[in-house]
Write an enzyme that holds these catalytic residues in place. Structure first.
Site, mmCIF file in Angstrom:
data_model
loop_
_atom_site.group_PDB
_atom_site.id
_atom_site.type_symbol
_atom_site.label_atom_id
_atom_site.label_comp_id
_atom_site.label_asym_id
_atom_site.label_seq_id
_atom_site.Cartn_x
_atom_site.Cartn_y
_atom_site.Cartn_z
ATOM 1 C CB ALA A 63 -0.977 -0.028 1.174
ATOM 2 N NE ARG A 98 -2.772 -4.233 -6.833
ATOM 3 C CZ ARG A 98 -2.042 -4.918 -5.941
ATOM 4 N NH1 ARG A 98 -0.770 -4.637 -5.760
ATOM 5 N NH2 ARG A 98 -2.599 -5.861 -5.207
ATOM 6 C CD GLN A 210 2.062 -10.838 -2.175
ATOM 7 O OE1 GLN A 210 1.770 -11.993 -1.847
ATOM 8 N NE2 GLN A 210 1.187 -10.037 -2.751
ATOM 9 C CG ASP A 251 -3.199 -3.806 1.472
ATOM 10 O OD1 ASP A 251 -2.335 -3.461 0.666
ATOM 11 O OD2 ASP A 251 -3.098 -4.836 2.170
ATOM 12 C CG ASN A 261 -2.759 -6.940 5.573
ATOM 13 O OD1 ASN A 261 -2.165 -6.101 4.900
ATOM 14 N ND2 ASN A 261 -2.136 -7.970 6.123
HETATM 15 O O1 MRU Z 1 -1.102 -7.115 -3.235
HETATM 16 P P1 MRU Z 1 0.064 -6.434 -2.611
HETATM 17 O O2 MRU Z 1 1.331 -7.208 -2.548
HETATM 18 O O3 MRU Z 1 0.257 -5.032 -3.139
HETATM 19 O O4 MRU Z 1 -0.461 -6.333 -1.122
HETATM 20 C C1 MRU Z 1 -0.262 -5.353 -0.280
HETATM 21 C C2 MRU Z 1 0.603 -5.826 0.799
HETATM 22 O O5 MRU Z 1 1.812 -5.792 0.663
HETATM 23 C C3 MRU Z 1 0.038 -6.372 2.006
HETATM 24 O O6 MRU Z 1 -1.299 -6.497 2.067
HETATM 25 C C4 MRU Z 1 0.679 -5.772 3.227
HETATM 26 O O7 MRU Z 1 0.490 -6.629 4.257
HETATM 27 C C5 MRU Z 1 0.174 -4.404 3.562
HETATM 28 S S1 MRU Z 1 0.988 -3.111 2.737
HETATM 29 C C6 MRU Z 1 2.300 -2.699 3.825
#
Ligand code: MRU
Length: 366
Positions: A63, A98, A210, A251, A261
Site C-alpha cells: 500500500a 489497483r 509475498q 492496505d 489486508n
Molecule cells: O497485493 P500487494 O502485494 O500489493 O499487497 C499489499 C501488501 O503488501 C500487504 O497487504 C501488506 O500486508 C500491507 S501493505 C504494507
C-alpha cells in the site's frame, strides 16, 4: 535499507537529459519485485503508462509504495503535459490500476490538488517536489511506527520466558512494501538492531507468495532469524505457544479500526484471538480511510487473475525462472486479493502517532 552494503529506497527519480526548454527530464527507478528473491533488478520507468503497468503487475506493490508510485506516476504525467484535462485523465487511469489500497487514492488526490494550485509553468517542478515529499514522509512515518512498535515488543518480551521473541507476520509489510523501513517489519528491524533476540514466522502468503519471496528475502538481507511457514501453519504454532505476537500491515483501515489486508490475514486474527496472542496492525495514517466505517461492506476487494492461484513460479535446478500449473487444466480458481479483519479481533493499531485500540483510532488523529 541496505542490499549488500549499498543503501536503497524502493523508488527514486533519476535525471535523463533536458527538454527543449532546458527543464530536466526525469524518469523513475524501481526495484522490480517480480524478480525477487532470485534476481535483483532495477527498472527505469519513463512514462505514466509504464508506471501503471508496474503497479498492475506488482513490480511495485504494498500500500505505501503504491501511493509513492502513484505520486511519481502523476509527476510523469505532468511532465508529459501539464494541462488540467491531461492531469484529470491520468489521475483516473491511476485510480483504476489497483482498487483496494487507499494510499493510491490519497496520493493521487494530494498530487492533483498541489498541481491545480500552481500556474502551468510551475507544475512540472511542483509535481516532482511533492512526489519526493510524499516519499520522505513515508520514510519518517515508518520510522516512527518502528519506534512505537519497538516499545510494544520490549514490554511484551519482559514477560516472555523463551530464548527468542517470536513474531508472526503475513504477506510483505517490510521496506519493499514502502519507500523504506516497512510498516509491520519496522518494529522488527528496530528490535533486532537494539540487540533483542527476535525470530520471525513468515507466512508464505499464497497465491503471490509475498512472504516467501519478499519478506524472507529482506529479513535475510538484514540478518534477522526467520522461518517461512505455509499459510496453514500459524494456528498450530499459536496453539503450541510458539507465537508471542502477530504484526501485520494494512492496505486500508476504516475509521472504526477494521483492518483490510492481504488475503488470509483474517484467519490469522481468528487464530490469535482464540489463543490470546496479541494481534497488531502497523498502519501509516495515509492507509486510514476516514470516509468509511464498515470494512466488510465499504471496501472494494480486488479480484486478481485466477492464474495466480492455478500457477506457481519458481527457480528450477538449472537456474531458469519458470511457471508451472498446479491445478487440473479445467478447474476454476478464484483469487480475492484481500480480506477484512473486524476491529474486535485487533488488539492494537501501531501508527506514527503511537499505539491505540481500534475504537480510539479517531481520537489519536484529532
Ligand atoms: O497485493 P500487494 O502485494 O500489493 O499487497 C499489499 C501488501 O503488501 C500487504 O497487504 C501488506 O500486508 C500491507 S501493505 C504494507
Amino acid at each position: 535499507m541496505k542490499i549488500d552494503e549499498k543503501v536503497y529506497r524502493t523508488i527514486w527519480p533519476i535525471t535523463g537529459g533536458v527538454s527543449p526548454k532546458n527543464d530536466a527530464i526525469f524518469s523513475v527507478s524501481i526495484i522490480d519485485q517480480t524478480s525477487l528473491p532470485h534476481r535483483f533488478k532495477v527498472k527505469e520507468l519513463g512514462t505514466l503508462d509504464e508506471m501503471i503497468v508496474a503497479i498492475k503487475t506488482m513490480q511495485v506493490r504494498g500500500a505505501p509504495l503504491i501511493g509513492a508510485a502513484a505520486a511519481y506516476g502523476m509527476a510523469l504525467a505532468v511532465q508529459e503535459d501539464a494541462s488540467n484535462i491531461h492531469i484529470e485523465k491520468c489521475a483516473n487511469a491511476l485510480l483504476q490500476s489497483r482498487p483496494t489500497a487507499v494510499n493510491l487514492r490519497w496520493a493521487v488526490n494530494r498530487m492533483q490538488k498541489i498541481v491545480a494550485d500552481l500556474p502551468l509553468e510551475a507544475r512540472n517542478n511542483g509535481a516532482w517536489r511533492e512526489a519526493a515529499l510524499i516519499c520522505d514522509e513515508d520514510v519518517q512515518i515508518n520510522h516512527a511506527i518502528g519506534q512505537h512498535g519497538l516499545a510494544l515488543i520490549q514490554a511484551a518480551s519482559a514477560q516472555n520466558t523463551h530464548k527468542s521473541f517470536n513474531i508472526l507476520t503475513h504477506c510483505n509489510a517490510g521496506w519493499l512494501a514502502t519507500v523504506d523501513w516497512g510498516t509491520a517489519l519496522a518494529p522488527i528491524y528496530k528490535a533486532h538492531d537494539a540487540g533483542m533476540n527476535i525470530h520471525v514466522w513468515v507466512d508464505e502468503t499464497r497465491p503471490r507468495n509475498q512472504g516467501a519471496s519478499l519478506t524472507a528475502w529482506e529479513l535475510g538481507k538484514h540478518g534477522i532469524p526467520h522461518t517461512v511457514i505455509s499459510d496453514n501453519a500459524g494456528g498450530h504454532l499459536m496453539q503450541h505457544g510458539q507465537v508471542d505476537m502477530v504484526i501485520v500491515g494494512a492496505d486500508r483501515v476504516t475509521s472504526t479500526g477494521d483492518v483490510c489486508n492481504k488475503i488470509g490475514t483474517y484467519l490469522k486474527a481468528l487464530a490469535a484471538f482464540d489463543n490470546q496472542v496479541p494481534f497488531y496492525a502497523a498502519v501509516p495514517s495515509p492507509t486510514i480511510d476516514w470516509t468509511i466505517q464498515d470494512g466488510l461492506s465499504d471496501i472494494e476487494i480486488e479480484m486478481r487473475d485466477a492464474d495466480e492461484v492455478s500457477y506457481m513460479t519458481g527457480l528450477t535446478g538449472d537456474g531458469t525462472i519458470e511457471s508451472v500449473r498446479i491445478t487440473p487444466a479445467h478447474s476454476h480458481a478464484l483469487n480475492p486479493a484481500f480480506d477484512v479483519t473486524p476491529a474486535r479481533l485487533v488488539t492494537g493499531i501501531i501508527t506514527e502517532r503511537g499505539v491505540t485500540t481500534p475504537d480510539k483510532l479517531k481520537q489519536l488523529f484529532e
